[in-house]
Design a protein around this motif. Structure first.
Motif, PDB file in Angstrom:
ATOM      1  N   ALA A 152       9.549   9.751 -12.174  1.00  0.00           N
ATOM      2  CA  ALA A 152       9.228  10.253 -11.759  1.00  0.00           C
ATOM      3  C   ALA A 152       8.139  11.120 -13.103  1.00  0.00           C
ATOM      4  O   ALA A 152       6.962  11.620 -12.654  1.00  0.00           O
ATOM      5  N   ASN A 209       9.572  18.565  -4.749  1.00  0.00           N
ATOM      6  CA  ASN A 209      10.054  17.853  -4.735  1.00  0.00           C
ATOM      7  C   ASN A 209      10.505  17.831  -3.003  1.00  0.00           C
ATOM      8  O   ASN A 209      10.238  17.909  -2.476  1.00  0.00           O
ATOM      9  N   TYR A 211      13.755  27.750 -16.387  1.00  0.00           N
ATOM     10  CA  TYR A 211      14.069  26.804 -15.461  1.00  0.00           C
ATOM     11  C   TYR A 211      12.884  27.280 -13.913  1.00  0.00           C
ATOM     12  O   TYR A 211      13.652  27.414 -12.880  1.00  0.00           O
ATOM     13  N   ASN A 222      12.662  24.507 -10.931  1.00  0.00           N
ATOM     14  CA  ASN A 222      12.409  22.855 -10.324  1.00  0.00           C
ATOM     15  C   ASN A 222      11.200  22.669  -9.143  1.00  0.00           C
ATOM     16  O   ASN A 222      10.404  22.043  -9.228  1.00  0.00           O
ATOM     17  N   TRP A 256       4.283  17.041 -16.749  1.00  0.00           N
ATOM     18  CA  TRP A 256       5.881  16.896 -17.559  1.00  0.00           C
ATOM     19  C   TRP A 256       5.554  15.919 -18.329  1.00  0.00           C
ATOM     20  O   TRP A 256       5.486  14.654 -18.648  1.00  0.00           O
ATOM     21  N   TYR A 314      10.236  11.573 -21.068  1.00  0.00           N
ATOM     22  CA  TYR A 314      11.179  11.625 -20.254  1.00  0.00           C
ATOM     23  C   TYR A 314      11.105  10.833 -19.208  1.00  0.00           C
ATOM     24  O   TYR A 314       9.920   9.696 -19.233  1.00  0.00           O
ATOM     25  N   THR A 324      12.390   9.927 -15.710  1.00  0.00           N
ATOM     26  CA  THR A 324      13.753  10.299 -14.595  1.00  0.00           C
ATOM     27  C   THR A 324      13.106  12.090 -14.210  1.00  0.00           C
ATOM     28  O   THR A 324      13.090  12.227 -13.554  1.00  0.00           O
ATOM     29  N   TYR A 325      14.173  12.154 -14.901  1.00  0.00           N
ATOM     30  CA  TYR A 325      14.828  13.407 -14.995  1.00  0.00           C
ATOM     31  C   TYR A 325      14.360  14.321 -16.062  1.00  0.00           C
ATOM     32  O   TYR A 325      13.739  14.273 -17.558  1.00  0.00           O
ATOM     33  N   ALA A 326      14.076  15.584 -15.867  1.00  0.00           N
ATOM     34  CA  ALA A 326      13.619  16.936 -17.464  1.00  0.00           C
ATOM     35  C   ALA A 326      13.026  17.203 -17.998  1.00  0.00           C
ATOM     36  O   ALA A 326      12.059  18.134 -18.223  1.00  0.00           O
ATOM     37  N   ASP A 354      10.282  18.568 -15.564  1.00  0.00           N
ATOM     38  CA  ASP A 354      10.196  19.992 -15.464  1.00  0.00           C
ATOM     39  C   ASP A 354      11.050  20.895 -15.508  1.00  0.00           C
ATOM     40  O   ASP A 354      10.097  22.117 -16.263  1.00  0.00           O
ATOM     41  N   CYS A 355      12.252  20.518 -16.292  1.00  0.00           N
ATOM     42  CA  CYS A 355      12.784  20.814 -17.240  1.00  0.00           C
ATOM     43  C   CYS A 355      11.982  22.218 -18.721  1.00  0.00           C
ATOM     44  O   CYS A 355      12.042  22.497 -19.262  1.00  0.00           O
TER      45      CYS A 355
END
Length: 176
Positions: free
Chosen positions: A62, A82, A133, A135, A155, A159, A161-163, A165-166
């Motif tokens: 992602a 998403n 945060y 999302n 982004w 990373y 796949t995740y994190a 956006d964080c």
């Protein structure tokens, strides 16, 4: 509006339909990066006149997909979301309007309700001012450009796949 997807055609169509309704009278573009779907998503996306579509051959995560979508986008305000959300009412319009009225704000987050594959974005989140945060949110391109210069991606590509956006939200906070 940046979206990434993989084999979630029904959710994607609902999401894009909700984007179209939620932008109000603002000019918009929808940028979608697909990770090699085989469910009809790619053909449908290619036929949408208001969608900038990048069809990848495989899943590369992602974070990479959102970075590709960012590079294709041209708007002054960027929405990251998403493909499983539906924007309710004029949520997107209100998010952009909030940034236009509050020049010192770099990003707004959206309130999110739902569970499973039924998420609805319905409000600009004005809760705890210490929340960093987002999302699903709207960010100023001028702020995104600063983050890309520092981290190497919309982004941060640290990373997979995740994190991402964080990390993006944390950089908005850090930049003031």
């Amino acid at each position: 509006v940046l979206l990434v997807t993989f084999n979630r055609f029904d959710l994607l169509r609902k999401c894009i339909a909700s984007v179209r309704r939620s932008v109000g009278d603002f000019t918009y573009e929808i940028v979608v990066v697909d990770g090699g779907s085989g469910d009809g998503s790619r053909e449908w996306l290619a036929a949408q006149l208001d969608v900038v579509f990048l069809g990848e051959r495989r899943l590369d995560g992602a974070v990479r997909a959102f970075n590709q979508a960012y590079l294709l986008s041209r708007g002054e305000f960027i929405v990251n979301a998403n493909d499983d959300v539906a924007f309710e009412g004029l949520a997107l319009w209100r998010g952009v309007q909030y940034l236009m009225e509050h020049q010192k704000v770099g990003q707004v987050a959206f309130a999110l309700r739902g569970e499973g594959e039924d998420f609805v974005v319905n409000e600009v989140y004005l809760g705890d001012p210490g929340t960093t945060y987002a999302n699903h949110g709207v960010i100023r391109r001028s702020v995104a450009v600063q983050i890309v210069r520092i981290t190497g991606g919309f982004w941060p590509p640290l990373y997979h796949t995740y994190a991402g956006d964080c990390e993006l939200s944390a950089w908005v906070w850090r930049l003031g």
